[in-house]
Design a protein around this motif. Structure first.
Motif, mmCIF file in Angstrom:
data_model
loop_
_atom_site.group_PDB
_atom_site.id
_atom_site.type_symbol
_atom_site.label_atom_id
_atom_site.label_comp_id
_atom_site.label_asym_id
_atom_site.label_seq_id
_atom_site.Cartn_x
_atom_site.Cartn_y
_atom_site.Cartn_z
ATOM 1 N N CYS A 27 9.343 48.524 -33.316
ATOM 2 C CA CYS A 27 8.908 47.993 -33.479
ATOM 3 C C CYS A 27 7.087 49.332 -32.794
ATOM 4 O O CYS A 27 6.440 49.580 -34.338
ATOM 5 C CB CYS A 27 8.138 46.708 -32.217
ATOM 6 N N LYS A 57 -1.178 49.008 -32.801
ATOM 7 C CA LYS A 57 -0.678 47.860 -32.467
ATOM 8 C C LYS A 57 -1.377 47.053 -32.357
ATOM 9 O O LYS A 57 -1.574 46.569 -32.008
ATOM 10 C CB LYS A 57 0.912 47.920 -31.399
ATOM 11 N N HIS A 205 10.673 40.605 -38.712
ATOM 12 C CA HIS A 205 9.507 39.887 -38.442
ATOM 13 C C HIS A 205 9.445 38.044 -39.287
ATOM 14 O O HIS A 205 8.984 37.764 -39.113
ATOM 15 C CB HIS A 205 8.152 41.063 -39.010
ATOM 16 N N GLU A 231 13.502 46.654 -37.387
ATOM 17 C CA GLU A 231 12.941 47.335 -36.188
ATOM 18 C C GLU A 231 13.861 47.602 -35.299
ATOM 19 O O GLU A 231 15.297 45.626 -35.159
ATOM 20 C CB GLU A 231 12.057 46.235 -35.430
ATOM 21 N N ASP A 242 7.763 42.918 -29.119
ATOM 22 C CA ASP A 242 8.733 42.663 -30.689
ATOM 23 C C ASP A 242 10.329 43.140 -29.854
ATOM 24 O O ASP A 242 11.296 42.773 -30.570
ATOM 25 C CB ASP A 242 9.639 42.673 -31.611
ATOM 26 N N GLN A 245 13.449 41.278 -30.914
ATOM 27 C CA GLN A 245 14.202 40.763 -32.909
ATOM 28 C C GLN A 245 14.801 42.278 -33.338
ATOM 29 O O GLN A 245 15.136 42.663 -34.375
ATOM 30 C CB GLN A 245 13.193 40.536 -33.622
HETATM 31 MN MN MN Z 1 7.086 44.279 -34.743
#
Ligand code: MN
Ligand code: PEP
Length: 363
Positions: A27, A57, A205, A231, A242, A245
């Protein structure tokens, strides 16, 4: 067929053979070691062609990690030099664009939070003018195809011909197993309207966690999407953004290996049977439309009758009874309950609208 955009086919500038193109990476770029270790592992996976890492970000709350910024540009260049992978990062304003072009980043993407704002997209498009860098445009946060297409159009009008749409799911007010609901009908509609535009799906996402990733990745393949953005972090549990994930390179390798890649067309015998079945469907759809038209014409007659007799349009008791009976009927025939309900609702809405028109007619 009409085309929406003036673009170069993706296989000319990102050759992936007959496999989906895979973009993978963390990410966020967090340190040179994290970037390099992740990239070295990813370079061993043949389907991975592009390394991603966010430098600037967009965070929901301030005072959380907002990316390493400019410092990460050199790390990405090192990835390109050492692994041969192409490199990509997110740009959210003209300054970012200027920096990535100067540094020699191969591709950029516009994030979901940027795409919601046409002013930002236009500023980025202006900054991209004169460059040939490939640009990927994520869908906006809200389920709005027009905004997504508008952003792609702004980029294309700036002279960018290497373009990709990224489907990363949509914010959804109802409870959903996903972080961002896939609402597949939207990317499918985009593909229908603009068949020349490649669409890459971002299961990370969409899911927001790791356990559904393979389901969404497989769905993307089954729907003939052109690639995946996933990711990947060398140590997901230490990730600064993140965390839930991201998967390891080994996990990604297993996930890609487990995908069932389907051919879009088969041999002649298969094609013939397919054509036959498709022509059956064409006939049935025609009948379906004829029947709906017949229904609407009777609805109009009822409307006139109600108007002459001064009766209200919406007869709830009758509608409830129709609803119950039709659902039961459909379920007996193996149709999904939700589906019949949706179908009946739109037919009912249109019927009411037509009767309102009849009531308002002045003749
Ligand atoms: Mn991300
Ligand atoms: C990302 O790719 O890390 C990102 C911020 O994505 P999105 O814009 O889709 O939220």
């Amino acid at each position: 067929m009409e085309h929406c955009f003036d673009i170069d086919p993706m296989n000319q500038w990102l050759p992936c053979g007959d496999k989906p193109c895979v973009i993978a990476g963390p990410c966020s770029a967090e340190s040179e070691e994290q970037v390099m270790e992740t990239a070295r592992e990813l370079a061993k996976i043949p389907m991975v062609k592009v390394f991603r890492a966010g430098l600037w970000k967009p965070r929901t709350r301030p005072s959380t990690f907002e990316g390493v910024g400019d410092a990460g540009l050199d790390w990405l260049i090192r990835v390109k030099q050492e692994t041969g992978l192409k490199i990509t990062t997110e740009v959210a304003n003209p300054v970012h664009v200027e920096k990535v072009l100067k540094a020699g980043i191969d591709m950029v993407w516009l994030g979901a939070r940027t795409v919601v704002n046409p002013f930002s997209v236009q500023e980025i498009a202006e900054a991209l003018k004169g460059s040939e860098i490939p640009v990927m445009v994520k869908n906006p946060l809200n389920p709005d195809l027009t905004t997504w297409m508008g952003a792609l159009e702004r980029i294309n009008r700036a002279g960018i011909k290497k373009m990709v749409a990224i489907h990363r799911g949509f914010s959804f007010y109802k409870h959903s197993p996903y972080r961002n609901d896939p609402m597949w009908e939207i990317p499918i509609e985009l593909k229908r309207l603009c068949p020349e535009l490649p669409v890459i799906v971002d299961p990370s996402h969409i899911c927001g966690k790791t356990d559904l990733l393979h389901v969404i990745a497989q769905r993307a393949i089954d729907l003939e999407m052109n690639g995946l953005m996933i990711e990947v972090h060398i140590r997901p549990k230490d990730a600064l953004t993140d965390k839930q994930q991201q998967i390891t390179p080994v996990h990604l390798s297993g996930l890609l290996f487990g995908l069932i890649l389907r051919k879009t067309s088969g041999n002649a015998e298969f094609q013939n049977l397919l054509e036959e079945l498709r022509s059956e469907i064409d006939k049935i759809d025609q009948q379906l439309i004829d029947i709906i038209a017949q229904r609407m014409s009777i609805v109009d007659q009822i409307g006139h009758y109600k108007r002459e007799n001064k009766i209200t349009i919406l007869q709830l008791k009758r509608w409830n009874q129709i609803f119950r009976e039709r659902i039961e009927n459909g379920e007996e025939l193996g149709l999904n309950r939700e589906f019949i309900m949706k179908l009946l609702e739109i037919v009912h809405q249109e019927s009411i609208q037509r009767q309102i028109n009849v009531m308002n007619d002045n003749d």
